[in-house]
Design an enzyme around this catalytic site. Structure first.
Site, PDB file in Angstrom:
ATOM      1  N   PHE A 185       3.244   6.794   1.882  1.00 55.01           N
ATOM      2  CA  PHE A 185       4.302   7.556   1.237  1.00 55.01           C
ATOM      3  C   PHE A 185       3.798   8.438   0.100  1.00 55.01           C
ATOM      4  CE2 PHE A 185       5.614   3.298   2.534  1.00 55.01           C
ATOM      5  CZ  PHE A 185       6.525   3.609   3.536  1.00 55.01           C
ATOM      6  N   SER A 186       2.503   8.361  -0.202  1.00 55.67           N
ATOM      7  CA  SER A 186       1.946   9.070  -1.347  1.00 55.67           C
ATOM      8  C   SER A 186       1.945  10.576  -1.139  1.00 55.67           C
ATOM      9  CB  SER A 186       0.512   8.594  -1.596  1.00 55.67           C
ATOM     10  OG  SER A 186      -0.124   9.373  -2.574  1.00 55.67           O
ATOM     11  N   PRO A 211       0.820  -1.217   0.000  1.00 55.95           N
ATOM     12  CA  PRO A 211       0.000   0.000   0.000  1.00 55.95           C
ATOM     13  C   PRO A 211       0.848   1.258   0.000  1.00 55.95           C
ATOM     14  CG  PRO A 211      -0.952  -1.620   1.460  1.00 55.95           C
ATOM     15  CD  PRO A 211       0.359  -2.203   0.991  1.00 55.95           C
ATOM     16  N   CYS A 212       0.503   2.187  -0.898  1.00 55.89           N
ATOM     17  CA  CYS A 212       1.348   3.368  -1.106  1.00 55.89           C
ATOM     18  C   CYS A 212       0.934   4.560  -0.253  1.00 55.89           C
ATOM     19  CB  CYS A 212       1.320   3.762  -2.580  1.00 55.89           C
ATOM     20  SG  CYS A 212      -0.326   4.293  -3.160  1.00 55.89           S
ATOM     21  N   GLN A 213      -0.223   4.512   0.404  1.00 53.47           N
ATOM     22  CA  GLN A 213      -0.734   5.688   1.109  1.00 53.47           C
ATOM     23  C   GLN A 213       0.238   6.260   2.147  1.00 53.47           C
ATOM     24  OE1 GLN A 213      -2.415   2.943   0.519  1.00 53.47           O
ATOM     25  NE2 GLN A 213      -4.371   3.457  -0.442  1.00 53.47           N
TER      26      GLN A 213
END
Length: 408
Positions: free
Chosen positions: A83-84, A79-81
């Site tokens: 670091f997004s 999941p990228c959230q």
């Protein structure tokens, strides 16, 4: 060759892995809607996903001891959230940070190689130490954090392990890790999507690998649009109907024209390239195309200006609550805007035409915004597969030579 896919979403990277010749031993995804999309395509007999062993749930709840076969590749996009750019930037303090779980799975399965994908934001200076911490954990998966050990203390301990070389001397499980920041447009994806790929090969294999060279360029697109006109000819656009050259590119085009040098790459693929053959989603004929419905409400506002027709799309995004305003819009030559349909977005993400998305417009756009472009996943997975196959051939040739010498 066998593969395990983590955080599979709607299957973008996993499809690329399958196209590269890997057989899926497990495809794990926690989101119900994404799993429903895969299950619906399995029900319809879509070839790439038909035989995937899909598990709906957290990767930490999967019983990895059930994987008895050798794993050649582990792939996934944690999941990228955390670091997004559009997220809350909590990194290691975000419960959605799944890199620790990923390292645990690498330690258990001991894959020959892994491919992990994440947002460009992971490389920001804000996360510099934590990014290096992630890379070191993947390099030394058999040096886990201790009970109650803070991540930074573990980071310092991993740095010591690297400098000492003790793990490799003791022939522990280690990986040669290659991180690369990639613009998908440079690989023929009709989207300017910058992502980090972290690729690792088990050290005992002795594999040397570098990220595949770019095949497409902005310079070649400018050349084909404003010097030869080949781009407009290909799309059947008459000289009278062609847009005016943007002032922002005039100097660059003049310099290219005066050099008489033709770029030795293919042109970036544009939104126009991607949606060619599709009617407007509000046209009567649109009903003949699956996932191609008009969605009202598109508007431009600061920071959300949509994607011009004759450039690669801006990065498709999912957002915390579906489509974030004007990010996923098409901008026509006259300045009017509308949302991309699901089918247009699927083309921009290079999903196969027959692959259908399940759920509401918001849910399907979330799946697409979170996906790895299928074609980019295929390029990376294919390059990894080639190195693994070459290494296997080298090993077999060495054994054959050794056996022949022994017999003599």
């Amino acid at each position: 060759m066998n593969a395990v896919e983590l955080y599979a979403g709607a299957g973008g990277l996993a499809m690329g892995v399958s196209l590269a010749g890997f057989k899926s031993l497990a495809v794990v995804e926690w989101d119900k809607w994404a799993c429903d999309t895969i299950r619906e395509n399995q029900r319809l007999g879509f070839p790439l996903v038909e035989n995937w062993p899909l598990f709906e749930g957290d990767v930490r709840n999967f019983d990895w001891t059930t994987i008895q076969e050798e794993v050649d590749l582990l792939a996934g996009g944690p999941p990228c959230q955390p670091f997004s750019m559009g997220g809350k930037h909590k990194a290691h303090d975000d419960a959605r940070d799944m890199f620790p779980a990923t390292v645990d799975i690498v330690r258990q399965l001991r894959p020959k190689a892994f491919i992990l994908e994440n947002v460009k934001g992971l490389t920001r200076s804000t996360f510099a130490n934590y990014y290096q911490y992630i890379l070191l954990q993947l390099e030394f998966p058999e040096v886990p954090s201790r009970k109650d050990e803070e991540w930074f203390d573990h980071f310092l301990r991993l740095q010591t392990e690297r400098s000492s070389g003790k793990q490799k001397k003791q022939q522990k499980l280690t990986y040669n890790v290659v991180p690369t920041l990639v613009n998908a447009a440079n690989y023929g994806i009709p989207q300017k999507r910058e992502r980090v790929f972290i690729v690792g090969f088990r050290s005992d294999l002795g594999v040397e690998w570098g990220f595949p060279a770019a095949t497409h360029s902005y310079e070649r697109l400018l050349h084909d649009q404003w010097i030869t006109g080949e781009y407009w000819d290909r799309h059947g656009i008459s000289r009278r109907s062609r847009p005016t050259m943007p002032v922002s590119v005039e100097a660059k085009v003049r310099k290219m024209a005066s050099s008489f040098l033709e770029p030795d790459t293919l042109p970036w693929r544009t939104v126009r390239d991607a949606v060619e053959g599709l009617p407007s989603p509000n046209a009567k004929m649109a009903a003949k195309f699956a996932n191609h419905r008009f969605q009202a409400g598109a508007k431009i506002y600061p920071g959300h200006t949509g994607s011009p027709l004759d450039l690669p799309a801006k990065t498709l995004k999912a957002g915390d609550h579906g489509v974030p305003g004007g990010e996923n819009m098409l901008v026509h030559a006259d300045g009017s805007v509308r949302y991309f349909s699901v089918r247009e977005s699927a083309r921009i993400q290079t999903f196969p035409e027959g692959f259908l998305f399940h759920g509401s417009w918001t849910e399907t756009m979330r799946q697409l915004g979170n996906a790895v472009p299928v074609a980019l996943g295929h390029i990376v997975a294919r390059s990894v597969a080639e190195r693994l196959v070459r290494k296997k051939i080298e090993q077999l040739q060495h054994r054959s030579t050794t056996a022949s010498r022994g017999a003599a």
